[in-house]
Each structure stands twice: as structure tokens, then as C-alpha cells.
Design a protein around this motif. Structure first.
Motif, PDB file in Angstrom:
ATOM      1  N   LYS A 122      26.683  20.129  16.148  1.00  0.00           N
ATOM      2  CA  LYS A 122      28.051  20.007  15.934  1.00  0.00           C
ATOM      3  C   LYS A 122      28.615  20.495  14.456  1.00  0.00           C
ATOM      4  O   LYS A 122      29.639  21.163  14.178  1.00  0.00           O
ATOM      5  N   ALA A 123      27.964  20.019  13.720  1.00  0.00           N
ATOM      6  CA  ALA A 123      28.175  20.205  12.251  1.00  0.00           C
ATOM      7  C   ALA A 123      27.883  21.578  11.603  1.00  0.00           C
ATOM      8  O   ALA A 123      28.661  22.215  10.877  1.00  0.00           O
ATOM      9  N   LEU A 124      26.860  22.148  11.999  1.00  0.00           N
ATOM     10  CA  LEU A 124      26.377  23.425  11.768  1.00  0.00           C
ATOM     11  C   LEU A 124      27.186  24.511  12.482  1.00  0.00           C
ATOM     12  O   LEU A 124      27.635  25.550  11.823  1.00  0.00           O
ATOM     13  N   ALA A 144      32.708  18.196   9.858  1.00  0.00           N
ATOM     14  CA  ALA A 144      32.699  19.525  10.577  1.00  0.00           C
ATOM     15  C   ALA A 144      32.431  18.975  11.940  1.00  0.00           C
ATOM     16  O   ALA A 144      32.373  19.976  12.912  1.00  0.00           O
ATOM     17  N   ASN A 145      32.123  17.543  12.348  1.00  0.00           N
ATOM     18  CA  ASN A 145      31.835  17.376  13.420  1.00  0.00           C
ATOM     19  C   ASN A 145      33.016  17.419  14.603  1.00  0.00           C
ATOM     20  O   ASN A 145      32.693  17.440  15.880  1.00  0.00           O
ATOM     21  N   THR A 146      34.036  17.568  14.109  1.00  0.00           N
ATOM     22  CA  THR A 146      35.363  17.797  15.182  1.00  0.00           C
ATOM     23  C   THR A 146      35.985  19.169  15.155  1.00  0.00           C
ATOM     24  O   THR A 146      36.811  19.329  15.725  1.00  0.00           O
ATOM     25  N   LEU A 147      35.228  20.007  14.494  1.00  0.00           N
ATOM     26  CA  LEU A 147      35.843  21.343  14.305  1.00  0.00           C
ATOM     27  C   LEU A 147      35.600  22.442  15.452  1.00  0.00           C
ATOM     28  O   LEU A 147      34.599  22.973  15.437  1.00  0.00           O
ATOM     29  N   ARG A 192      31.765  28.503  12.258  1.00  0.00           N
ATOM     30  CA  ARG A 192      33.304  28.779  12.799  1.00  0.00           C
ATOM     31  C   ARG A 192      33.971  29.026  11.629  1.00  0.00           C
ATOM     32  O   ARG A 192      34.975  29.946  11.667  1.00  0.00           O
ATOM     33  N   LEU A 193      33.950  28.103  10.589  1.00  0.00           N
ATOM     34  CA  LEU A 193      34.701  28.253   9.512  1.00  0.00           C
ATOM     35  C   LEU A 193      34.582  29.622   8.831  1.00  0.00           C
ATOM     36  O   LEU A 193      35.417  30.338   8.386  1.00  0.00           O
ATOM     37  N   VAL A 194      33.294  29.841   8.712  1.00  0.00           N
ATOM     38  CA  VAL A 194      32.807  31.147   8.271  1.00  0.00           C
ATOM     39  C   VAL A 194      33.542  32.298   8.807  1.00  0.00           C
ATOM     40  O   VAL A 194      33.940  33.387   8.175  1.00  0.00           O
ATOM     41  N   HIS A 195      33.152  32.284  10.144  1.00  0.00           N
ATOM     42  CA  HIS A 195      33.647  33.583  11.193  1.00  0.00           C
ATOM     43  C   HIS A 195      35.233  33.709  10.756  1.00  0.00           C
ATOM     44  O   HIS A 195      35.610  34.913  10.715  1.00  0.00           O
ATOM     45  N   HIS A 196      36.066  32.414  10.876  1.00  0.00           N
ATOM     46  CA  HIS A 196      37.540  32.731  10.857  1.00  0.00           C
ATOM     47  C   HIS A 196      37.992  33.009   9.348  1.00  0.00           C
ATOM     48  O   HIS A 196      39.009  33.619   9.144  1.00  0.00           O
ATOM     49  N   ASN A 197      37.132  32.560   8.455  1.00  0.00           N
ATOM     50  CA  ASN A 197      37.468  33.006   6.918  1.00  0.00           C
ATOM     51  C   ASN A 197      37.454  34.437   6.567  1.00  0.00           C
ATOM     52  O   ASN A 197      38.333  34.966   6.037  1.00  0.00           O
ATOM     53  N   ILE A 198      36.193  34.896   7.299  1.00  0.00           N
ATOM     54  CA  ILE A 198      35.968  36.446   7.273  1.00  0.00           C
ATOM     55  C   ILE A 198      37.175  37.165   7.965  1.00  0.00           C
ATOM     56  O   ILE A 198      37.835  38.183   7.359  1.00  0.00           O
TER      57      ILE A 198
END
Length: 285
Positions: A130-132, A88-91, A137-143
């Protein structure tokens, strides 16, 4: 022989981090680094389509550094469940959004701590912030897009980070996720230590007969591993392509799975007579 239903495709060989027990991070991989092109993946996808029920689009490396990974996920998601494992460092926000929208079924986010000092003990070159941030960000967009993807924050439990397990659990719960705590794979010459917590230890016997017996439960007969150049190998621990059953670009799945070499190798493992390759390289049994 029955055809495998789980496939792993090495879409990239290389990583932005240098995790100490990873074959890439430990400089154990002697093959040329690089990433798979979409057109190469398309050939593979069409060949595995009739059999594949679950597809890992990663092996040794960080799949999100492959510029074609989203297109690969979109194609694969047309016919199978898919898995991505990332540090997740590049996300950034756009990449996190596009990953969620790619159709990916499962995302493993590897974060082994909550402070930089603890996290970077294992994940060399990694940035905990960056990882956190990538995870949130993944959680936000998944919802935002219907919560169709399973996001699994994974914490590999070592002696040096076990004191941060509860902090990690609390952090995950705050954003609506359940943490996955995992036992480490520790190489014989490693400076890292297991946690001493029984449920997070891999008790690998030094007795070869016992190891061969334990390997009878290996899922090797149902999994099919494809390296970056198309070589098909027994499992993920063959990170240098020492045993090649054939090449996916020049052979079909059923052709490879019906060769004497493939059948004899699989049967040897399942019958308790695992080859020396397994004894020397397996970190699971």
C-alpha cells in the motif's frame, strides 16, 4: 523578540500505524486522540498568516486520516508553503490526486524498507505494498498536474533495514525520485538499533553540559508548535503539552511570543542553559 516564521499544527492526534519510536506508536501520548475541524484550523490560519512562511500540517499522527486535511491545505497554500508527512497507506487513487491538487508544496512519504518483513519491523500495522502504491500514485498525479509538488520518499536507517537501502534507492530512481535517508531518533529503552553507519547516527552526548551547548543551535526561536486543542508548546517533543505558553484560540501570536515565559524559555535554550524539559525529552541534540 522576532516572530517565528515556521509553524507546525497538529491537525490530527492518532494514526493508522504504530511506529515504534513515534510518541503515538509507543503510547507516550496521554492527551485525547482526535482530529482538528476545518473551522478550528481556519481560526489558526488567520492568526499565523502574517508570519508564516512554512507550515507543517502534522505533528504526532497521520494527517491523511483527517477528513478536512485537503481543505486545510487549500486554505494554507494561499499564503504559505506547506508540508505533509504521510505513511501513504491510506492513499487510494482519488486521495492521492486530491492531495497533489491541494496546493501542497512538499510531501514526505515514509517508507523504511522494500519487503514487508523489514518494513513492518518499524512501521507496525503498515503494508509495504500500500505504501509503495501510494507513492507511485502521488508521482503519477504530480506529473499529470504539472510537477509542482516536491515528493520526498524517506527511509529511516536502522540496523534491521540498512541492507535494503540500495534496493530502495533503485526503486525511487525508477519512478524519478531521489530517496532521503535519515538517521533515526531512538529512545533510551528502545529495542531498535542504529545502523552503525556514522552518517546515519545521532550522537547524543550523555554529558548534560555538552548537550546544553549543542542545543544553542536549536531552531526553537523560529518555530511555533500548536497542539490539537490550540495549546502552544516549545517544540514537537512536548507531546503531552507539559509546557504551554498560551492557547492560539484565545491569544494572538505576538501576545504569546512576548510573554516572559516564552521569551525566557527561548533565551535559555539559545544561551546554552536549556531547561530540564529539553534535557529529558529532546531526541535531536
Amino acid at each position: 523578540m522576532a516572530m517565528p516564521s515556521t509553524f507546525a499544527v497538529e491537525t490530527v492526534l492518532g494514526c493508522n500505524l504504530r511506529c515504534r519510536e513515534c510518541a503515538v506508536g509507543a503510547n507516550l501520548v496521554k492527551r485525547k486522540y482526535g482530529h482538528m475541524k476545518f473551522e478550528q484550523f481556519r481560526i489558526i490560519a488567520e492568526k499565523i498568516r502574517p508570519y508564516c512562511k512554512y507550515l507543517y500540517l502534522h505533528l504526532w499522527g497521520e494527517p491523511m486520516i483527517n477528513p478536512d486535511i485537503l481543505a486545510m491545505l487549500r486554505l494554507a497554500s494561499e499564503f504559505t508553503k506547506t508540508n505533509i508527512s504521510t505513511n501513504a497507506n491510506t492513499l487510494d487513487d482519488n486521495l492521492a490526486k486530491d492531495l497533489i491538487r491541494s496546493g501542497v508544496s512538499d510531501i514526505i512519504v515514509s517508507i523504511d524498507g522494500v519487503t514487508q518483513r523489514t518494513y513492518s519491523t518499524y512501521r507496525k500495522r503498515g503494508d509495504i505494498n500500500k505504501a509503495l502504491l501510494g507513492l507511485t500514485r502521488l508521482v503519477h498525479h504530480n506529473i499529470r498536474y504539472g510537477n509542482h509538488t516536491a515528493i520526498m520518499p524517506q527511509f529511516i536507517v536502522f540496523d534491521h533495514n540498512k541492507h535494503e537501502m540500495e534496493l530502495f534507492r533503485d526503486l525511487c530512481n525508477t519512478i524519478g525520485l531521489n530517496p532521503v535517508f535519515k538517521a533515526p531518533y531512538i529512545r533510551r529503552d528502545s529495542l531498535l538499533k542504529d545502523s552503525g553507519i556514522e552518517q546515519y547516527k545521532r550522537n547524543i552526548s550523555r554529558n548534560i553540559s555538552i548537550r546544553r551547548h549543542n542545543m544553542k543551535s536549536c531552531n526553537i526561536h523560529n518555530s511555533f508548535v500548536i497542539l490539537l486543542d490550540g495549546s502552544t508548546v516549545p517544540c514537537c517533543y512536548d507531546h503531552n503539552g507539559d509546557i504551554v505558553f498560551g492557547n492560539i484560540y484565545t491569544h494572538n501570536i505576538d501576545d504569546i511570543c512576548n510573554t516572559d515565559q516564552y521569551i525566557n524559555f527561548i533565551n535559555a535554550v539559545l544561551n546554552g542553559n536549556s531547561p530540564e524539559f529539553c534535557i529529558n525529552n529532546c531526541l535531536l541534540f
